[in-house]
Design an enzyme around this catalytic site. Structure first.
Site, PDB file in Angstrom:
ATOM      1  N   GLU A 177       0.485   4.032  -3.070  1.00 16.31           N
ATOM      2  CA  GLU A 177       0.322   5.651  -2.830  1.00 16.31           C
ATOM      3  C   GLU A 177       1.325   6.295  -2.799  1.00 16.31           C
ATOM      4  OE1 GLU A 177      -3.731   4.737   0.182  1.00 16.31           O
ATOM      5  OE2 GLU A 177      -1.899   5.868   0.897  1.00 16.31           O
TER       6      GLU A 177
ATOM      7  N   GLU B 244      -0.497  14.395  -2.604  1.00 12.88           N
ATOM      8  CA  GLU B 244       0.711  14.848  -1.882  1.00 12.88           C
ATOM      9  C   GLU B 244       1.130  13.895  -0.960  1.00 12.88           C
ATOM     10  OE1 GLU B 244       1.276  19.103  -0.954  1.00 12.88           O
ATOM     11  OE2 GLU B 244      -1.001  19.352  -1.410  1.00 12.88           O
TER      12      GLU B 244
ATOM     13  N   GLU C 238       0.797  -1.148   0.034  1.00 12.48           N
ATOM     14  CA  GLU C 238       0.098  -0.214  -0.041  1.00 12.48           C
ATOM     15  C   GLU C 238       0.755   1.259   0.168  1.00 12.48           C
ATOM     16  OE1 GLU C 238      -2.875   0.930  -0.317  1.00 12.48           O
ATOM     17  OE2 GLU C 238      -3.899  -1.296  -0.441  1.00 12.48           O
TER      18      GLU C 238
ATOM     19  N   PRO D 231     -15.153   2.655  15.730  1.00 15.16           N
ATOM     20  CA  PRO D 231     -16.501   2.726  14.630  1.00 15.16           C
ATOM     21  C   PRO D 231     -16.258   4.406  14.305  1.00 15.16           C
ATOM     22  CG  PRO D 231     -17.264   1.613  16.260  1.00 15.16           C
ATOM     23  CD  PRO D 231     -16.159   1.942  16.859  1.00 15.16           C
TER      24      PRO D 231
END
Length: 410
Positions: A322, A377, A318, A339
């Site tokens: 990214e 960014e 990841e 949550p």
């Protein structure tokens, strides 16, 4: 008693007012009592078959003298959604009642390049019709479904319902349907439009996952019809009713109280899914943050765990996808699932609660080029001058290990 605690009632039809062709015991007397007290009552149903007129006749055959203003047919709600979206032409995959409501709204029913596909239910629909609908949806037609109920009871057992066929088209096309019925808010908003403004409104239903969740998502109190008191794992659960009664007649019982609905700060997730987060530190003790393109909020790099992946493999992948950076996993910071701060809503309507495994990672290389789709960014910041706005949970994760920055975990 509950009948006096509210001004208006939205009553689910099947399971609360009637089952099949039979009115449930005491319903007629209860409704007469509500009307005598001056209460407003609207009946709703997720049944994707009848038009408004047909639904009115269904009630009248059971001895309830209602008019069109007293019932909300999901087929009518679907037609209004189409109009609100500027649709003019529709391919109808459903009953004559759905077609009637769509044509009544001034829309053209067609098989020639429609702007929308409306999916309800009819027992005689063919594979060819579903194939045609799938092609239209894949080519860009608005995908509108009646509801996500996947089955309904019959005298011989369960039978597939509209939701099962909608799910088939979602899998086939990769597109997610907008659904008009419970627990989506559309049908409840239509019912609320029939009431006096500022009325105290309660929803009465027999299904926690559909009726109670739907009520709570639009800020209404829910009263559950059930012979037992349901139990749920968390006080935040949207399925928890404000009161539980065995029959509609118990709206007039003196010994039944209710707890006012207090909406949690998080939306109700459809699913819970595993995710990973990376707290990346460079050699100067700065922390890598990314700016999300959809919200403009700064955050730690995060993402989902794919099938067949370990969480450590997932966080390395990841971060690379990214930010373009390469990292080495050094230590586990913690596992989080709050949550209120870790429920993610997507533009297509999905809502997922993350259970995130957060790792402390070391920056070991890479050019630091954001992917442009999810991240605009990626910058290393000193931990005492973090940018705003920023995800609060991620700020907490940084604080959790801030004292270890001078001696990174190994």
């Amino acid at each position: 008693m509950l009948a006096e605690a509210f001004d208006s009632f939205i009553l689910d039809s099947d399971g609360v007012v009637y089952i099949g062709e039979s009115l449930l015991p005491g319903v007629a007397e209860t409704l007469e009592g509500l009307y005598t007290l001056g209460k407003e009552v609207v009946f709703i149903t997720n049944d994707p078959y009848p038009s408004t007129g047909e639904l009115v006749q269904r009630f009248r055959k059971k001895g309830l003298m209602v008019g069109e203003r007293d019932v909300v047919a999901i087929t009518r709600v679907m037609s209004r959604i189409l109009v609100s979206r500027g649709v003019q032409s529709v391919y109808v995959l459903g009953s004559s009642g759905l077609r009637e409501e769509i044509e009544r709204a001034g829309l053209r029913v067609t098989v020639d390049k429609p702007q929308a596909v409306a999916v309800g239910y009819h027992p005689d629909l063919t594979l060819g019709e579903y194939t045609q609908a799938a092609r239209m949806i894949a080519e860009g037609a608005l995908f509108l479904g009646a509801n996500r109920d996947c089955a309904y009871p019959t005298s011989t057992g369960l039978a597939p319902a509209a939701g099962a066929f909608i799910r088939t088209l979602e899998v086939a096309t990769g597109k997610r349907a907008i659904c008009a019925g419970k627990p989506s808010p559309f049908i409840f908003h239509e019912a609320l439009s029939r009431f006096t403004k500022h009325a105290r409104v309660a929803v009465v239903g027999d299904m926690p996952d559909i009726d109670m969740v739907g009520a709570h998502q639009v800020g209404l109190s829910g009263i559950l019809i059930s012979s037992t008191q349901p139990q749920f794992p968390s006080s935040r659960d949207y399925r928890i009713p404000q009161a539980t009664i065995r029959t509609l007649g118990e709206l007039f019982a003196e010994n039944i109280s209710y707890d006012p609905w207090v909406r949690p700060s998080h939306p109700w997730p459809e699913t819970v899914a595993p995710a990973v987060g990376a707290l990346i530190m460079d050699t100067h003790g700065k922390v890598c943050l990314v700016k999300r393109t959809d919200s403009g909020i700064w955050a730690l790099p995060t993402g989902w765990v794919e099938r067949g992946e370990s969480t450590e493999e997932a966080v390395v992948r990841e971060v690379r996808e990214e930010t373009g950076y390469e990292v080495a996993v050094k230590d586990l910071i913690g596992v989080y699932s709050l949550p209120e701060e870790m429920t993610v809503e997507y533009p297509d309507g999905r809502c997922v609660q993350c259970v995130t495994v957060c790792y402390f990672c070391e920056h070991i290389g890479g050019r630091g080029i954001p992917d442009g789709r999810e991240v605009s960014e990626c910058i290393f910041f000193p931990p005492d001058t973090l940018p705003e706005p920023m995800v609060n949970t991620h700020r907490h994760w940084i604080e959790t290990v801030r004292g270890k920055f001078s001696d990174p975990p190994r």
